[in-house]
Design an enzyme around this catalytic site. Structure first.
Site: not given
Ligand code: FAD
Length: 288
Positions: A15, A17, A108, A215, A265
Site C-alpha cells: 500500500s 500513502e 495530533d 519529522f 505500507h
Molecule cells: P491513539 O491510538 O489514540 O494513541 C495516542 C496516544 O495515547 C498513545 O501514546 C497511546 O499510548 C495513548 N493512549 C491511547 N489510549 C489511551 C487511554 N485510554 N488512556 C491513556 N492513554 C491512551 N496524523 C495525522 O494527523 N493525520 C494522518 O493522516 C495520520 N496518519 C498516520 C498514519 C499512520 C500509519 C501512523 C502510524 C500515524 C499517522 N498519523 C497521522 C500520526 C498520528 O495521528 C499521531 O501519531 C497521533 O499522535 C496518535 O494517533 P493514534 O491514532 O496512534 O492515537
C-alpha cells in the site's frame, strides 16, 4: 526473536500513502504520481488527514478523484474538533463514493491551537465507526515499534494498541522506523500481549535528510547514528542521499520480508521514483 525465513514473494499486501496537496500544481503532480505507482499494482492507496481535520475537504476531494479513477483508496480519519454529526456526514459520503477502508487515528493537535482542542483516542473512533456502520469498513490503526512519544510506557502503548484492535480494527500500520529489530521486538511483544491481527511495517524512503530529521524528531522515529552520519556527510548532494537511502531501505525491507512481514505500507511523500525503485528492487510489484 524473529519469525522463520520465507522467500520474498508478491503475495504480500502493498500500500502507498499520499498527503493531500495544497496547490493546484501539487494536485496535478499527484495525479501523475498515482498513475506511475498504480503500475506496481498496490492493494490500495491511502490519503492522510490534516491535524484537527484541517484537510477535511482536501482529503475528501483527493479520495473522490482517486475513486473516479477506479483506485482502491483508504482515507485517514480522526475526530479532530468534529461533532459526531459531521463525522457521520463524512463517513456517509465515503460510503456513497465506494470507500470501504479507513485508517482510524487520534491525530495530533493542529499547531497554533495552544492545546485547547480535545483529542479523541483512535479506539473511540474505531468503536464509533463499528457502532454506526457495522463491518462496512476495513479499519486500519496506527502502531509504534519505537513507542508513541506520549505513551506512559512500552507496555502501556501496546495495551492501547490492543484496545483499538479489540474495539474492531482489522490491522495496524506502523510509524516508520529504520531499525528492523525494533519492529521484530515490538511484534513479538504484541503477540505476547494477545494481539493476533497483522501489523504492517510503514516504510519511509530517504530522499532529504533535513526534512527527515525534523519529522523523525517530532514523531519519535529514531534515525540510527550510522545512517545520520552518512547522510550528514552528503550535505546537499541529493543524488547521493537518494542512492544511499534506496540501498538502506531496500536492505531493511528485504530483511523484513524474509522474516515474514505480511506486507509493506510505503509513505510515498507524493513521490513516485524512490518508491518505484525500492518496490522493483524487492520484486514486490505484483505484475512483475
Ligand atoms: P491513539 O491510538 O489514540 O494513541 C495516542 C496516544 O495515547 C498513545 O501514546 C497511546 O499510548 C495513548 N493512549 C491511547 N489510549 C489511551 C487511554 N485510554 N488512556 C491513556 N492513554 C491512551 N496524523 C495525522 O494527523 N493525520 C494522518 O493522516 C495520520 N496518519 C498516520 C498514519 C499512520 C500509519 C501512523 C502510524 C500515524 C499517522 N498519523 C497521522 C500520526 C498520528 O495521528 C499521531 O501519531 C497521533 O499522535 C496518535 O494517533 P493514534 O491514532 O496512534 O492515537
Amino acid at each position: 526473536m524473529s519469525t522463520p525465513k520465507t522467500s520474498v514473494s508478491t503475495s504480500r499486501r502493498l500500500s502507498f500513502e499520499f498527503f493531500p496537496p495544497k496547490t493546484e500544481a501539487g494536485h496535478e503532480k499527484l495525479k501523475d504520481v498515482r498513475a506511475q505507482l498504480q503500475t506496481l499494482s498496490p492493494d490500495f492507496f491511502s490519503v492522510t488527514y490534516g491535524a484537527g481535520g484541517s484537510t477535511r475537504d482536501n482529503t475528501l476531494s483527493v479520495v473522490q478523484k482517486m475513486k473516479q479513477e477506479g483506485l482502491d483508496v483508504a482515507p485517514h480519519l480522526s475526530f479532530g474538533g468534529d461533532s459526531t454529526g459531521s463525522m457521520q456526514d463524512l463517513l456517509k459520503r465515503y460510503i456513497e463514493i465506494g470507500v470501504n477502508r479507513i485508517v482510524a487515528l487520534r491525530g495530533d493537535m493542529p499547531s497554533g491551537t495552544g492545546g485547547a482542542q480535545q483529542m479523541v483516542y483512535a479506539k473511540e473512533l474505531v468503536s464509533f465507526i463499528r457502532e454506526h456502520y457495522g463491518d462496512h469498513f476495513q479499519l486500519e490503526v496506527a502502531a509504534y515499534p519505537e513507542i508513541h512519544p506520549e505513551a506512559d510506557s512500552y507496555d502501556d502503548d501496546i495495551r492501547h494498541l490492543k484496545a483499538k484492535l479489540d474495539a474492531g480494527a482489522n490491522s495496524a500500520i506502523t510509524q516508520y522506523f529504520f531499525n528492523a529489530d525494533a519492529y521484530f521486538h515490538f511484534v513479538d511483544r504484541c503477540q505476547q500481549a494477545g494481539i493476533t491481527q497483522p501489523i504492517y511495517p510503514g516504510i519511509m524512503p530517504i530522499t532529504n535528510y533535513k526534512r527527515l530529521a525534523r519529522f523523525s524528531e517530532a514523531c519519535g522515529a529514531e534515525i540510527p547514528r550510522w545512517i545520520s552520519k552518512r547522510l550528514e556527510g552528503y550535505g546537499d548532494d541529493l543524488a547521493s542521499i537518494s542512492a544511499f537511502g534506496q540501498e538502506v531501505i531496500t536492505q531493511m525491507c528485504e530483511r523484513l520480508l524474509t522474516n515474514g512481514v505480511p506486507g509493506i505500507h510505503f509513505y510515498t511523500m507524493n513521490q513516485a521514483e524512490p518508491i518505484t525503485a525500492i518496490v522493483r528492487n524487492l520484486g514486490l510489484d505484483k505484475e512483475a
